[in-house]
Design an enzyme around this catalytic site. Structure first.
Site, PDB file in Angstrom:
ATOM      1  N   LYS A  53       2.490 -34.216 -27.269  1.00 10.00           N
ATOM      2  CA  LYS A  53       1.197 -34.028 -27.955  1.00 10.00           C
ATOM      3  C   LYS A  53       0.185 -33.416 -26.999  1.00 10.00           C
ATOM      4  CE  LYS A  53       2.205 -37.805 -31.091  1.00 10.00           C
ATOM      5  NZ  LYS A  53       2.185 -39.253 -31.293  1.00 10.00           N
ATOM      6  N   GLN A  97      -0.889 -44.617 -29.601  1.00  3.60           N
ATOM      7  CA  GLN A  97       0.555 -44.407 -29.723  1.00  3.60           C
ATOM      8  C   GLN A  97       1.255 -45.717 -30.094  1.00  3.60           C
ATOM      9  OE1 GLN A  97       2.241 -41.417 -29.577  1.00  3.60           O
ATOM     10  NE2 GLN A  97       4.018 -42.622 -30.209  1.00  3.60           N
ATOM     11  N   ASP A 120      -4.400 -39.855 -36.991  1.00  2.00           N
ATOM     12  CA  ASP A 120      -3.093 -40.301 -37.476  1.00  2.00           C
ATOM     13  C   ASP A 120      -3.126 -40.536 -38.989  1.00  2.00           C
ATOM     14  OD1 ASP A 120      -0.933 -40.460 -35.778  1.00  2.00           O
ATOM     15  OD2 ASP A 120      -1.486 -42.412 -34.933  1.00  2.00           O
TER      16      ASP A 120
END
Ligand code: NAP
Length: 292
Positions: A53, A97, A120
């Site tokens: 990412k 994460q 997200d």
């Protein structure tokens, strides 16, 4: 028949060039999209995901802040990081994460993220918007990536029978909502671990999205000739023929390629699209903030 490749890598690269233009135009008003990624602990797979990412941010001109915290970090400390990031004006996206260590309540921590920075798309207000048919917010990256890839390949979903295998909020259930949403207009069945005959459900489908986490569960005998098959699964399976002793496998068996009209590869299918959608959510968040 050999299925056409639903090439997530190529689609992600077209998203990347669109984003480069949008980032350039933000730059002219003095804004640089900025994503913060928080990782707690030392799960090797999570570090690999975070690094990819961060690499993509760098490649397309998104600023990234990478916060690494030790496994024994308290929830209170993580909460403080999130709250500080919520109020940081030049920060547009916050990603925690997954998975977090067991002593942390992932859901409660996600709830703390400012929904406009929730790239997200896991905050209940962003997920709730999808149920309302409002798809202009932060949509979870994996199912959003699948939809983008299907559109890119000009696969018409209207009135088609879709089966989604898996009902997690981050992939399967959101995927089902997106496929059934106005504009996509598929008729959707959700298969889960209590479904009596997953094979029968799949055999009737024009489109199958497998997001189950079971290596090669969907076999050629499950697939109607000409169906479109999207493989979300990423599974590590033992393989003595490889030096490293394992290989990546999807949720779909390779022989499905002999029956399906389209099939997404693993790797190189949904994975790159997930990251591309994360970048897009970050850019969108920066654009929305810039318009305020
Ligand atoms: P998850 O939270 O574990 O959910 C798995 C779902 O599959 C659950 O809804 C479960 O049903 C269902 N299931 C399990 N066994 C089943 C069976 N035998 N028959 C039918 N359904 C069954 O996993 P996830 O986060 O959704 O991820 C799914 C897969 O996608 C994993 O391989 C993951 O690594 C991969 N993934 C890939 C990406 C990407 O970027 N490519 C992103 C996210 C996830 P119940 O609800 O009944 O338990």
């Amino acid at each position: 028949m050999s299925a056409k490749r639903l090439d997530g890598k190529a689609c992600a690269s077209s998203v990347e060039s669109e984003l480069a233009d949008r980032i350039e135009s933000l730059k002219s008003s003095g804004v640089r999209p900025h994503l913060a990624v928080i990782i707690v602990g030392d799960d090797p797979a999570s570090h690999v995901y975070v690094n990819s990412k961060v690499r993509m941010c760098k490649r397309i001109g998104i600023r990234s802040t990478h916060v690494e915290l030790p496994e024994d970090t308290t929830e209170e400390i993580l909460r403080e990081h999130i709250l500080a990031m919520n109020s940081q004006d030049d920060l547009h996206g916050i990603l925690i994460q997954s998975p977090l260590p067991n002593h942390m309540n992932e859901e409660a921590l996600t709830d703390l993220i400012d929904p406009s920075k929730d790239v997200d798309g896991f905050h209940p207000s962003n997920l709730g918007r999808i149920v309302q048919g409002r798809l202009d917010g932060m949509v979870p990256c994996t199912p959003a990536g699948v939809m983008r890839m299907l559109r890119w390949a000009k696969i018409d979903l209207t009135g088609k029978k879709a089966v989604v295998i898996g009902r997690s909020f981050n992939v399967g259930m959101t995927q089902a909502l997106l496929l059934a949403a106005k504009g996509a207009d598929a008729t959707v069945t959700v298969v889960h671990s209590r479904t009596q005959n997953p094979q029968k459900e799949c055999m009737e489908a024009d489109i199958i999205v497998a997001a189950v986490g079971r290596p090669e569960m969907v076999k050629a005998s499950w697939v109607k000739p000409g169906a479109v098959v999207v493989d979300v699964g990423i599974n590590r399976v033992d393989d003595d023929t490889r030096d490293r002793g394992w290989r990546l496998a999807g949720d779909v068996a390779p022989d499905v390629s002999s029956v399906a009209s389209w099939l997404s590869p693993v790797p190189g299918g949904v994975g790159p699209m997930t990251i591309a959608m994360l970048m897009e959510n970050t850019v969108r968040s920066a654009e929305l903030r810039n318009q305020k």
